[in-house]
Design a protein around this motif. Structure first.
Motif, PDB file in Angstrom:
ATOM      1  N   SER A   1       0.773  -1.235  -0.164  1.00 48.51           N
ATOM      2  CA  SER A   1       0.104  -0.011   0.126  1.00 48.51           C
ATOM      3  C   SER A   1       0.946   1.115   0.212  1.00 48.51           C
ATOM      4  O   SER A   1       0.460   2.361  -0.401  1.00 48.51           O
TER       5      SER A   1
ATOM      6  N   LYS B   1      -6.725  -5.316  -2.348  1.00 49.74           N
ATOM      7  CA  LYS B   1      -5.865  -4.333  -1.698  1.00 49.74           C
ATOM      8  C   LYS B   1      -4.961  -3.579  -2.086  1.00 49.74           C
ATOM      9  O   LYS B   1      -4.184  -2.833  -1.638  1.00 49.74           O
TER      10      LYS B   1
ATOM     11  N   GLU C   1      -4.888   1.268  -2.901  1.00 53.84           N
ATOM     12  CA  GLU C   1      -3.991   2.334  -2.414  1.00 53.84           C
ATOM     13  C   GLU C   1      -2.850   2.680  -3.619  1.00 53.84           C
ATOM     14  O   GLU C   1      -2.158   3.806  -3.556  1.00 53.84           O
TER      15      GLU C   1
END
Length: 225
Positions: free
Chosen positions: A176, A199, A202
């Motif tokens: 991230s 996930k 980001e």
């Protein structure tokens, strides 16, 4: 942000005789210090060979303007600049070492100008010792035995490409903070749930994601996130 899950066909495997021969030589591991030394030997040998080839062409009458930029006997970075050793090299490839590299040790922190670090086809299980690689843009770790994405935060402001195909990854945590990541290869790992790819939300600069060959493809067709 929108990207699709895609990939390449698996590459050809090495001949059985090659794998058998290599296995006999893998009784111990190569550390990064020795791997870098071997890489430097190869680079110097290549530079000497190119210089010799050009000298022969020149003796045969080739004009000076035809001289290749890397035929001067010096070591050259991909951008054409000259380097004298690992500390000022921008691309370092420690690929397929025999015996293999098993640990990313502290010697990697002595590569301050490295922009492309190749560690594919070794026996690395854990990512680490990247704190001083403040110029690293491409990290190649395909064909290792990495199970988790850790210790990548030091590359948050520089890393653009991360190659991790043919490892043992089940999760995509730990990415991230890689704000500049554009290309991520995670084909042929052990990712069983498509939710793992969410996930990556980001990673707003992500342009290319290759994930073919993971168990999640056996459950249902890829979808867009």
């Amino acid at each position: 942000q929108s990207y699709s899950l895609s990939g390449f066909s698996p590459s050809k495997t090495r001949p059985l005789c090659h794998r058998a021969t290599a296995s006999l030589r893998m009784s111990k591991n190569t550390n990064c210090k020795n791997a870098i030394k071997e890489w430097m030997k190869r680079e110097k040998a290549m530079a000497e060979m190119k210089a010799k080839e050009w000298a022969e062409k020149k003796e045969a009458g080739a004009p000076d303007e035809d001289m290749p930029l890397d035929a001067d006997g010096q070591l050259h970075n991909p951008d054409g600049s000259v380097f004298t050793g690992p500390k000022d090299a921008k691309k370092i490839t420690l690929i397929g070492m025999i015996p293999p590299i098993a640990k990313m040790d502290k010697q990697l922190n002595d590569l301050p100008l490295c922009e492309h670090l190749g560690l594919s086809t070794n026996n690395i299980g854990t990512i680490g010792n990247l704190k001083e690689l403040r110029n690293l843009k491409t990290l190649s770790l395909s064909r290792n035995v990495i199970k988790a994405l850790k210790n990548l935060d030091p590359l948050a402001d520089t890393l653009e490409q991360l190659w991790l195909s043919y490892n043992l990854l089940e999760k995509l945590d730990g990415l991230s903070k890689l704000r500049k990541l554009r290309i991520l290869y995670v084909a042929n790992n052990k990712i069983a749930d498509f939710a793992e790819f969410a996930k990556l939300k980001e990673n707003t600069n992500l342009e290319e994601l290759v994930a073919i060959g993971n168990p999640c493809y056996l459950v249902r067709k890829p979808r867009q996130f």
